[in-house]
Design a protein around this motif. Structure first.
Motif, PDB file in Angstrom:
ATOM      1  N   LEU A   1      -5.575  10.163   9.401  1.00 41.47           N
ATOM      2  CA  LEU A   1      -4.438  10.114   8.476  1.00 41.47           C
ATOM      3  C   LEU A   1      -4.016   8.672   8.206  1.00 41.47           C
ATOM      4  O   LEU A   1      -3.566   8.343   7.102  1.00 41.47           O
ATOM      5  CB  LEU A   1      -3.271  10.910   9.052  1.00 41.47           C
ATOM      6  N   MET A   2      -4.167   7.826   9.208  1.00 38.20           N
ATOM      7  CA  MET A   2      -3.779   6.414   9.085  1.00 38.20           C
ATOM      8  C   MET A   2      -4.475   5.748   7.907  1.00 38.20           C
ATOM      9  O   MET A   2      -3.849   4.976   7.158  1.00 38.20           O
ATOM     10  CB  MET A   2      -4.147   5.683  10.378  1.00 38.20           C
ATOM     11  N   ILE A   3      -5.741   6.042   7.680  1.00 36.22           N
ATOM     12  CA  ILE A   3      -6.496   5.375   6.624  1.00 36.22           C
ATOM     13  C   ILE A   3      -5.915   5.708   5.257  1.00 36.22           C
ATOM     14  O   ILE A   3      -5.643   4.823   4.437  1.00 36.22           O
ATOM     15  CB  ILE A   3      -7.987   5.780   6.699  1.00 36.22           C
ATOM     16  N   GLY A   4      -5.716   7.017   5.004  1.00 39.12           N
ATOM     17  CA  GLY A   4      -5.161   7.413   3.711  1.00 39.12           C
ATOM     18  C   GLY A   4      -3.777   6.839   3.475  1.00 39.12           C
ATOM     19  O   GLY A   4      -3.476   6.315   2.395  1.00 39.12           O
ATOM     20  N   VAL A   5      -2.918   6.921   4.502  1.00 41.20           N
ATOM     21  CA  VAL A   5      -1.550   6.408   4.357  1.00 41.20           C
ATOM     22  C   VAL A   5      -1.571   4.891   4.156  1.00 41.20           C
ATOM     23  O   VAL A   5      -0.789   4.350   3.356  1.00 41.20           O
ATOM     24  CB  VAL A   5      -0.701   6.794   5.580  1.00 41.20           C
ATOM     25  N   ALA A   6      -2.443   4.196   4.869  1.00 45.07           N
ATOM     26  CA  ALA A   6      -2.521   2.731   4.735  1.00 45.07           C
ATOM     27  C   ALA A   6      -2.862   2.327   3.314  1.00 45.07           C
ATOM     28  O   ALA A   6      -2.266   1.400   2.746  1.00 45.07           O
ATOM     29  CB  ALA A   6      -3.563   2.171   5.705  1.00 45.07           C
ATOM     30  N   LEU A   7      -3.808   3.029   2.715  1.00 48.36           N
ATOM     31  CA  LEU A   7      -4.211   2.677   1.357  1.00 48.36           C
ATOM     32  C   LEU A   7      -3.128   3.039   0.345  1.00 48.36           C
ATOM     33  O   LEU A   7      -2.885   2.298  -0.620  1.00 48.36           O
ATOM     34  CB  LEU A   7      -5.533   3.370   1.017  1.00 48.36           C
ATOM     35  N   VAL A   8      -2.470   4.185   0.549  1.00 49.78           N
ATOM     36  CA  VAL A   8      -1.360   4.544  -0.333  1.00 49.78           C
ATOM     37  C   VAL A   8      -0.245   3.505  -0.210  1.00 49.78           C
ATOM     38  O   VAL A   8       0.331   3.054  -1.215  1.00 49.78           O
ATOM     39  CB  VAL A   8      -0.824   5.949  -0.003  1.00 49.78           C
ATOM     40  N   ALA A   9       0.056   3.098   1.027  1.00 46.78           N
ATOM     41  CA  ALA A   9       1.105   2.093   1.249  1.00 46.78           C
ATOM     42  C   ALA A   9       0.723   0.762   0.605  1.00 46.78           C
ATOM     43  O   ALA A   9       1.560   0.106  -0.036  1.00 46.78           O
ATOM     44  CB  ALA A   9       1.342   1.909   2.746  1.00 46.78           C
ATOM     45  N   PHE A  10      -0.540   0.355   0.763  1.00 46.32           N
ATOM     46  CA  PHE A  10      -0.976  -0.917   0.177  1.00 46.32           C
ATOM     47  C   PHE A  10      -0.867  -0.895  -1.342  1.00 46.32           C
ATOM     48  O   PHE A  10      -0.365  -1.852  -1.956  1.00 46.32           O
ATOM     49  CB  PHE A  10      -2.423  -1.220   0.579  1.00 46.32           C
ATOM     50  N   VAL A  11      -1.333   0.200  -1.969  1.00 41.96           N
ATOM     51  CA  VAL A  11      -1.241   0.297  -3.430  1.00 41.96           C
ATOM     52  C   VAL A  11       0.213   0.234  -3.876  1.00 41.96           C
ATOM     53  O   VAL A  11       0.562  -0.447  -4.847  1.00 41.96           O
ATOM     54  CB  VAL A  11      -1.915   1.593  -3.927  1.00 41.96           C
ATOM     55  N   SER A  12       1.098   0.929  -3.156  1.00 37.94           N
ATOM     56  CA  SER A  12       2.526   0.920  -3.500  1.00 37.94           C
ATOM     57  C   SER A  12       3.100  -0.492  -3.373  1.00 37.94           C
ATOM     58  O   SER A  12       3.862  -0.940  -4.233  1.00 37.94           O
ATOM     59  CB  SER A  12       3.289   1.879  -2.586  1.00 37.94           C
ATOM     60  N   ILE A  13       2.731  -1.198  -2.306  1.00 40.93           N
ATOM     61  CA  ILE A  13       3.231  -2.555  -2.088  1.00 40.93           C
ATOM     62  C   ILE A  13       2.723  -3.493  -3.180  1.00 40.93           C
ATOM     63  O   ILE A  13       3.476  -4.290  -3.751  1.00 40.93           O
ATOM     64  CB  ILE A  13       2.815  -3.070  -0.695  1.00 40.93           C
ATOM     65  N   PHE A  14       1.433  -3.387  -3.488  1.00 38.31           N
ATOM     66  CA  PHE A  14       0.851  -4.281  -4.485  1.00 38.31           C
ATOM     67  C   PHE A  14       1.465  -4.039  -5.863  1.00 38.31           C
ATOM     68  O   PHE A  14       1.830  -4.984  -6.576  1.00 38.31           O
ATOM     69  CB  PHE A  14      -0.662  -4.090  -4.544  1.00 38.31           C
ATOM     70  N   VAL A  15       1.589  -2.772  -6.245  1.00 42.44           N
ATOM     71  CA  VAL A  15       2.151  -2.451  -7.560  1.00 42.44           C
ATOM     72  C   VAL A  15       3.618  -2.866  -7.627  1.00 42.44           C
ATOM     73  O   VAL A  15       4.077  -3.405  -8.639  1.00 42.44           O
ATOM     74  CB  VAL A  15       1.984  -0.947  -7.868  1.00 42.44           C
ATOM     75  N   ASN A  16       4.360  -2.619  -6.544  1.00 39.69           N
ATOM     76  CA  ASN A  16       5.772  -3.023  -6.536  1.00 39.69           C
ATOM     77  C   ASN A  16       5.895  -4.542  -6.637  1.00 39.69           C
ATOM     78  O   ASN A  16       6.773  -5.062  -7.333  1.00 39.69           O
ATOM     79  CB  ASN A  16       6.444  -2.520  -5.262  1.00 39.69           C
ATOM     80  N   GLY A  17       5.003  -5.265  -5.952  1.00 38.26           N
ATOM     81  CA  GLY A  17       5.004  -6.719  -6.055  1.00 38.26           C
ATOM     82  C   GLY A  17       4.691  -7.183  -7.464  1.00 38.26           C
ATOM     83  O   GLY A  17       5.298  -8.128  -7.974  1.00 38.26           O
ATOM     84  N   PHE A  18       3.734  -6.505  -8.110  1.00 37.13           N
ATOM     85  CA  PHE A  18       3.400  -6.861  -9.490  1.00 37.13           C
ATOM     86  C   PHE A  18       4.599  -6.639 -10.408  1.00 37.13           C
ATOM     87  O   PHE A  18       4.914  -7.477 -11.262  1.00 37.13           O
ATOM     88  CB  PHE A  18       2.219  -6.033  -9.968  1.00 37.13           C
ATOM     89  N   LYS A  19       5.271  -5.496 -10.222  1.00 33.72           N
ATOM     90  CA  LYS A  19       6.442  -5.213 -11.055  1.00 33.72           C
ATOM     91  C   LYS A  19       7.514  -6.279 -10.862  1.00 33.72           C
ATOM     92  O   LYS A  19       8.082  -6.797 -11.832  1.00 33.72           O
ATOM     93  CB  LYS A  19       7.005  -3.832 -10.697  1.00 33.72           C
ATOM     94  N   GLN A  20       7.803  -6.594  -9.593  1.00 35.11           N
ATOM     95  CA  GLN A  20       8.836  -7.583  -9.325  1.00 35.11           C
ATOM     96  C   GLN A  20       8.442  -8.955  -9.850  1.00 35.11           C
ATOM     97  O   GLN A  20       9.278  -9.698 -10.383  1.00 35.11           O
ATOM     98  CB  GLN A  20       9.098  -7.659  -7.814  1.00 35.11           C
ATOM     99  N   SER A  21       7.157  -9.288  -9.720  1.00 36.33           N
ATOM    100  CA  SER A  21       6.678 -10.585 -10.195  1.00 36.33           C
ATOM    101  C   SER A  21       6.819 -10.673 -11.710  1.00 36.33           C
ATOM    102  O   SER A  21       7.285 -11.675 -12.251  1.00 36.33           O
ATOM    103  CB  SER A  21       5.215 -10.794  -9.791  1.00 36.33           C
ATOM    104  N   PHE A  22       6.378  -9.608 -12.391  1.00 32.69           N
ATOM    105  CA  PHE A  22       6.457  -9.602 -13.847  1.00 32.69           C
ATOM    106  C   PHE A  22       7.910  -9.685 -14.311  1.00 32.69           C
ATOM    107  O   PHE A  22       8.257 -10.475 -15.183  1.00 32.69           O
ATOM    108  CB  PHE A  22       5.795  -8.349 -14.407  1.00 32.69           C
TER     109      PHE A  22
END
Length: 849
Positions: free
Chosen positions: A499-520
């Motif tokens: 379960l850790m693998i799936g959650v880690a990737l979902v968390a990473f995508v959420s963090i990256f997209v949120n960072g992109f939104k905030q950066s933009f």
């Protein structure tokens, strides 16, 4: 031993089924990806061959169409007359393709993609060269249009309705006379399309007398190479000439390159699913080997060798891997249409035909699934060979694996550390995209393996924290559940790791997209001081928009923002931005490194401001000269008058006077108009006046406040985010089946224990709580580890991007939701095992061996 392996699989049907399912789901996504992309590729090859079957030669611009994505390169339409005079030419047809436009219906509502994808105009071609199919007919008059089927369906338009279209030229009104499709798709790759007569496309593109290509059919029996040579001699070296075969091959190759990125992306998700499945398989075989200690001991007692024991376990894995791979291949055939539908939901519609199952797909699916299963079972199989014959004499024997704590800590930490180092090399070594992504993927896998090996040491402290509320509110049942989770930390950790693998990737995508939104959002808010933004939804808009907005009451200033591209002498593409130097400081805020607003106002027609990092990389400074090559025309020499930091990627590599961008680099329209209100004006009243002024001459445009524009751009990113979530959901589902499998085997292993609990007064409800509590603890451990790794990946990826303006912004609420969903997933996964445990017959359980 073969019969023993088969008998073992039949005796443990539930365990076999769940292990099979882990293989099936992982292989299904890999097989489905190959089938999906092969089908699209075959469809496109068929369409290219069909559309180009009568093309023997083609005249094209010297510049590749990928040079500038905003407007296609063009050639003079007058070349048609030259081509017609060539000996051996039978038919000549000029066309203008992929000119970006915006279409609105009679109510002013935009027609086309809602995801921000473009709408392209194509000119109607001779039936000998036409690639479109029509319901209705092809447009033949200047006021007629054929809309793509999907765009018409979404806008609820039909033949006979009227629409207005606008490109870089003035808006025009048309009657729908047909609905067009390309290979059965009403939109291609998310982009909508419309077909008009050639003169109308030229007017909308702002390019009268220009076309993007000229198709030629030669006389029967004339070799294409001979025709190509004759045409090339007639038109001269300023243009490209290809044979029909060369053109079809080039078009197919261009599409395959684009398709290869899609294939690689989907295969990554398939490999992620298999990686999760390998943890499930490993954990399942580890548990069953432990539970079969007496069986293996008995076999050793009656003479079975270690090699035979190993062969028996490996054979079980091979059978499961092969069977799961075959079933996964069949599931992939069913998954392929679902993948197409998934992409269609986000506006990425693709042509398709009968499913293509290539031999490569069959071999890859079976080989990958079988090998992954065998590798995952190898360590438990070797562990089975170490069972002593004396184990057969111990009642209820279950092997216990002991490891030295120092080795258990150092080795996993070293693996995870190497993974982080490999990721950093991929990020910071300046490698090409392919090798860099490969290193990132390999490093991520090592991190997962390292943390997975390290996690047994974390089970006890995490279970103590997670189990405390369970114990407080669940009483004895909660306390037992926590004890069960800690009793076998390796088992709990292995289940949580999936379960850790799936959650880690979902968390990473959420963090990256949120960072992109905030950066933009942050960069745009800092860079743009205008109050309103008028932006073309597709391609350029007429550069007369900004002057028209200055006539609106309450407007202090309105200026165009132009964008374009050019090439350095080395061939590297650079991005260009164009502003009015005299007024730019009123609508944009430039973060100067070496410059000032005064220098910007003094910018001459052959002067430029350069982005600071770009200037440093090219060793440019104030006073330096640089030569840029436009898409068409002579090279342009510019003098550097200052440098700026462009963290928001608004101004690009070079900022020039807008007149220079228009005259020397051929930019035909503006990307946006930036409007600043007078003091005391603004808000909704001025916005309504701006919209009213746009409604007549520019009905495809609307004025947005700065905040509305940011929200719209950010909202488009969510479409991609949801697609990632959907693809990652498969790996999470596999992990949940792993939890179910572990709990089911745990209930089987603790049959006598559960019977004893029931005998001393534990109710069925308490038994269910025990199993459910153990599942919640396991799932939350996996979710917490996954979130931690996701944050680690987010931090690593964000560091090199910091210089580009990327801001690391953790979506705390989303990460907390992931942990809560992990707990709920544990509850769902525990339903069946908990019911089975509660229904055990007490007397039979007490006598169970």
């Amino acid at each position: 031993m073969t019969r023993l392996a088969l008998r073992g699989l039949r005796a443990r049907k539930a365990r076999t089924a769940f292990t099979l399912l882990a293989v099936i789901l992982g292989v299904a996504l890999i097989a489905g990806t190959f089938i999906f992309t092969d089908t699209i590729g075959k469809s496109f090859d068929r369409l290219v061959a069909s559309a180009g079957e009568n093309v023997d030669a083609k005249i094209l611009p010297k510049t590749d169409s990928s040079f500038d994505q905003q407007t296609p390169p063009t050639i003079p339409e007058s070349l048609t007359a030259r081509a017609e005079q060539v000996s051996g030419v039978k038919t000549v047809s000029a066309s203008f393709e992929q000119s970006p436009i915006v279409i609105v219906d009679e109510k002013g509502k935009k027609v086309g993609p809602t995801t921000g994808a473009p709408t392209f105009a194509f000119s109607a071609r001779s039936p000998r060269f036409d690639a479109f199919d029509y319901e209705g007919r092809q447009p033949s008059a200047g006021d007629e249009i054929a809309l793509g089927e999907k765009a018409a369906e979404q806008a609820k338009l039909k033949i006979g309705d009227r629409v207005r279209a606008q490109g870089a030229g003035p808006v025009r009104e048309y009657e729908i006379v047909g609905l067009a499709s390309f290979g059965g798709a009403g939109a291609v790759g998310g982009a909508a399309f419309a077909v008009l007569t050639l003169p109308q496309v030229q007017l909308l593109a702002g390019d009268p007398g220009k076309v993007t290509e000229i198709a030629i059919e030669g006389d029967p029996g004339l070799a294409q190479k001979t025709l190509k040579a004759r045409v090339a001699e007639a038109v001269g070296p300023a243009y490209r000439v290809r044979t029909g075969a060369e053109d079809r091959s080039a078009n197919a190759q261009d599409f395959k390159e684009v398709l290869s990125y899609l294939t690689i992306g989907l295969l990554v998700f398939g490999l992620i699913a298999l990686l999760v499945g390998s943890f499930v398989i490993f954990n399942t075989f580890t548990i069953t080997v432990a539970q079969r200690t007496r069986e293996f001991g008995m076999l050793r007692t009656i003479g079975a060798s270690r090699k035979q024991i190993l062969r028996s376990v490996v054979l079980e894995a091979a059978i499961i891997g092969a069977a799961g791979s075959v079933l996964g291949l069949l599931a992939g055939i069913g998954l392929s249409p679902l993948l197409r539908a998934l992409f269609a939901t986000i506006g990425f519609d693709l042509p398709g035909q009968t499913l293509v199952v290539a031999p490569r797909t069959v071999v890859a699916a079976i080989l990958v699934g079988t090998v992954v299963t065998l590798v995952s079972s190898l360590v438990p199989a070797l562990r089975a060979t170490r069972v002593s014959p004396m184990a057969a004499l111990r009642e209820g024997a279950v092997s216990q694996t002991r490891r030295r704590r120092g080795l258990a800590l150092v080795l996993p930490a070293a693996v995870a550390g190497v993974g982080v180092a490999v990721m950093l090399v991929g990020l910071l070594a300046g490698l090409d995209t392919g090798p860099a992504l490969s290193l990132l993927g390999a490093g991520a896998v090592l991190v997962f393996i390292g943390v997975g090996l390290l996690s047994p040491l974390l089970v006890a402290p995490l279970a103590a924290v997670i189990g405390r509320p369970l114990q407080r509110f669940g009483g004895v049942a909660g306390k037992i559940a926590r004890g069960n989770a800690v009793r076998s930390p390796g088992r709990t950790a292995g289940t949580a790791a999936a379960l850790m693998i799936g959650v880690a990737l979902v968390a990473f995508v959420s963090i990256f997209v949120n960072g992109f939104k905030q950066s933009f959002s942050g960069a745009f808010e800092k860079a743009i001081t205008a109050d309103y933004v008028i932006v073309a939804q597709s391609g350029f808009m007429p550069d007369s928009v900004a002057p028209a907005m200055t006539e609106v009451a309450g407007v202090e200033q309105a200026d165009n923002l132009l964008v374009g591209s050019a090439k350095l002498p080395s061939g590297k593409s650079v991005s260009l931005a164009g502003l009015d130097p005299a007024n730019a400081a009123g609508v944009v805020k430039v973060d100067w490194k070496d410059g000032s607003n005064a220098r910007l106002r003094a910018l001459g027609p052959r002067d430029a401001m350069v982005e600071a990092d770009f200037a440093k990389e090219r060793k440019l400074r104030t006073g330096s000269t640089v030569t840029l090559r436009p898409r068409e025309g002579d090279p342009v020499q510019l003098t550097v008058r200052g440098t700026y930091e462009d963290r928001g990627q608004l101004l690009g590599d070079f900022t020039l006077p807008e007149a220079t961008l228009r005259d020397a680099f051929g930019v035909k329209g503006a990307l946006a108009a930036l409007v600043k209100a007078k003091p005391g004006e603004g808000g909704k009243p001025l916005q309504r006046r701006l919209d009213a002024a746009l409604k007549g001459p520019f009905p495809t445009l609307e004025a947005q406040t700065r905040e509305e524009f940011i929200d719209q751009q950010v909202g488009q990113v969510n479409q991609i985010l949801y697609l990632f979530y959907a693809l990652l959901a498969l790996s999470v589902i596999i992990a949940l089946f792993g939890i179910v499998n572990t709990l089911a085997l745990s209930v089987y292993e603790r049959t006598r224990e559960l019977g004893l609990l029931r005998a001393v007064g534990t109710s069925r409800r308490q038994v269910r709580r025990i199993v459910r509590g153990e599942a919640i603890i396991t799932a939350v451990i996996g979710a917490l580890l996954g979130v931690a790794i996701g944050v680690l990946f987010g931090v690593l990826i964000s560091r090199p991007l910091e210089s580009e303006g990327f801001v690391l912004a953790l979506p705390v609420a989303t990460l907390l939701v992931l942990v809560v969903l992990g707990a709920l997933a544990g509850v769902v996964a525990a339903i069946a095992p908990a019911r089975r445990a509660a229904r055990l017959d007490v007397l039979q359980a007490l006598t169970y061996e």
